[in-house]
Design a protein around this motif. Sequence first.
Motif, PDB file in Angstrom:
ATOM      1  N   SER A   1       0.721  -1.249  -0.008  1.00 34.36           N
ATOM      2  CA  SER A   1      -0.021   0.096  -0.249  1.00 34.36           C
ATOM      3  C   SER A   1       0.994   1.080   0.034  1.00 34.36           C
ATOM      4  CB  SER A   1      -0.890   0.015   1.343  1.00 34.36           C
ATOM      5  OG  SER A   1      -1.966   0.984   1.090  1.00 34.36           O
TER       6      SER A   1
ATOM      7  N   GLU B   1     -13.493  -7.736   3.241  1.00 31.14           N
ATOM      8  CA  GLU B   1     -13.517  -6.504   2.251  1.00 31.14           C
ATOM      9  C   GLU B   1     -15.131  -6.561   1.781  1.00 31.14           C
ATOM     10  OE1 GLU B   1     -10.956  -4.408   0.828  1.00 31.14           O
ATOM     11  OE2 GLU B   1     -10.336  -4.933   2.812  1.00 31.14           O
TER      12      GLU B   1
ATOM     13  N   LYS C   1      -6.971   5.994  -3.724  1.00 31.78           N
ATOM     14  CA  LYS C   1      -7.299   5.382  -2.832  1.00 31.78           C
ATOM     15  C   LYS C   1      -7.870   3.735  -3.069  1.00 31.78           C
ATOM     16  CE  LYS C   1     -12.085   6.237  -1.716  1.00 31.78           C
ATOM     17  NZ  LYS C   1     -13.088   6.306  -0.442  1.00 31.78           N
TER      18      LYS C   1
ATOM     19  N   ASP D   1      -8.582  -5.718   7.839  1.00 35.86           N
ATOM     20  CA  ASP D   1      -8.516  -4.339   7.080  1.00 35.86           C
ATOM     21  C   ASP D   1      -7.275  -4.007   6.767  1.00 35.86           C
ATOM     22  OD1 ASP D   1      -9.303  -1.870   6.072  1.00 35.86           O
ATOM     23  OD2 ASP D   1     -10.099  -1.297   8.010  1.00 35.86           O
TER      24      ASP D   1
ATOM     25  N   THR E   1      -7.921   4.585   3.877  1.00 37.22           N
ATOM     26  CA  THR E   1      -7.578   4.626   2.439  1.00 37.22           C
ATOM     27  C   THR E   1      -7.187   6.050   2.293  1.00 37.22           C
ATOM     28  OG1 THR E   1      -9.581   4.306   1.770  1.00 37.22           O
ATOM     29  CG2 THR E   1      -8.425   2.497   1.735  1.00 37.22           C
TER      30      THR E   1
ATOM     31  N   CYS F   1      -6.066  -2.013   4.547  1.00 36.88           N
ATOM     32  CA  CYS F   1      -5.529  -0.620   4.404  1.00 36.88           C
ATOM     33  C   CYS F   1      -6.618   0.131   5.139  1.00 36.88           C
ATOM     34  CB  CYS F   1      -5.583  -0.222   2.963  1.00 36.88           C
ATOM     35  SG  CYS F   1      -5.036   1.416   2.832  1.00 36.88           S
TER      36      CYS F   1
ATOM     37  N   ASP G   1      -5.650   0.428  -1.409  1.00 35.58           N
ATOM     38  CA  ASP G   1      -6.316  -0.531  -0.880  1.00 35.58           C
ATOM     39  C   ASP G   1      -6.460  -1.997  -1.543  1.00 35.58           C
ATOM     40  OD1 ASP G   1      -8.301  -1.378   1.120  1.00 35.58           O
ATOM     41  OD2 ASP G   1      -9.938  -1.598  -0.491  1.00 35.58           O
TER      42      ASP G   1
ATOM     43  N   SER H   1      -2.705   5.785   8.998  1.00 39.33           N
ATOM     44  CA  SER H   1      -3.284   4.499   8.237  1.00 39.33           C
ATOM     45  C   SER H   1      -2.476   3.229   8.592  1.00 39.33           C
ATOM     46  CB  SER H   1      -3.192   4.731   6.809  1.00 39.33           C
ATOM     47  OG  SER H   1      -1.816   4.911   6.185  1.00 39.33           O
TER      48      SER H   1
END
Length: 346
Positions: A21, A58, A30, A98, A103, A100, A34, A113
């Motif tokens: 990322s 996701e 973004k 999760d 994002t 990322c 992600d 992040s």
Amino acid sequence: MIETTLGLEIIEVVEQAALASAKWMGKGDKNTADHVAVEAMRERMNKIHMRGRIVIGEGERDEAPMLYIGEQVGICTQPDAHKYCNPDELVEIDIAVDPCEGTNLVAYGQPGSMAVLAISEKGGLFAAPDFYMKKLAAPPAAKNHVDINKSATENLQILSDCLERSIEELVVVVMKRDRHKELIEEIRQAGARVRLISDGDVSAALSCAFAGTNIHALMGIGAAPEGVISAAAMRCLGGHFQGQLIYDPDVVKTGLIGESKDGNIERLQSMGIKDPDKVYNTHELACGETVLFAACGITPGTLMEGVRLFHGGARTQSLVISSQSKTARFVDTVHMSDQPKYIQLR
Ligand code: VTB
């Protein structure tokens, strides 16, 4: 014995997601930031000798090609697993991911992040719907003293007593959203200081459990799935975390919950959630006997450095927390590329 088999490997899982990322940091994209994190996390996860199932990921299978809810991950989910996995590794575990978190923060090069996940044995993590959650996080000293049902003003007074500092010395993190206008006003009126963040409330929740971060509480409404991940970490750290599902589209006018309030209540009931207004504590959101949490900074944060790229490699900082060994390990890793011209370790 979840930890002995997984403790080290999950560090690599979050590291790989963060590394992927971070290459998209500051590029204003973004979705790609992600997507590459999801891909990298899944690839590394599938090399682990485990039988894992994604319980928070996701999204539903039809909208997420990878790390969707219900996806089986790990070598031991392969049909011929008995050839190379011993019976212990066939114990089913649940995973909340999760890849990322934040994002937008990555896309715009903002702090806070991280790639993050939580693991427990089967049934050990609350399979939160893709709704919102009202959250209250606070340091261990205030655990079970503050209460999400109390007003922000009351909770600030309790925090002030528990932490032995004046309300003026307290800092509360709140996400900058229209839905929090009154909350922010109330906190300021009570005399505390507000740290507004654009995204990334997992990092904020986690920071409450560590002295020296100058973050004393997280208040407000964020996404429910990440609430479970935050709760998993707070459970291991003895911090305070409470969450209450928000399913009324009038309360949160954006994104995740577009449908009608009644429709949402029905959906919750079909998932076995009888009381949609229930307040969950850390042991209800992460009820498993063993809970593991891992995070790796993508951009720099309060607890971890972000990914630093340099010729021949990269350096990451991660945090792995275990309820089993009662440890919180900060792991600083230099990743060396295959064939650099030279490598300058730093
Ligand atoms: C995001 C994200 C947070 O909640 O804001 C999301 O940055 C949902 O809120 O870290 P909005 O729909 O208002 O943006 C989190 O993902 C986690 O709770």
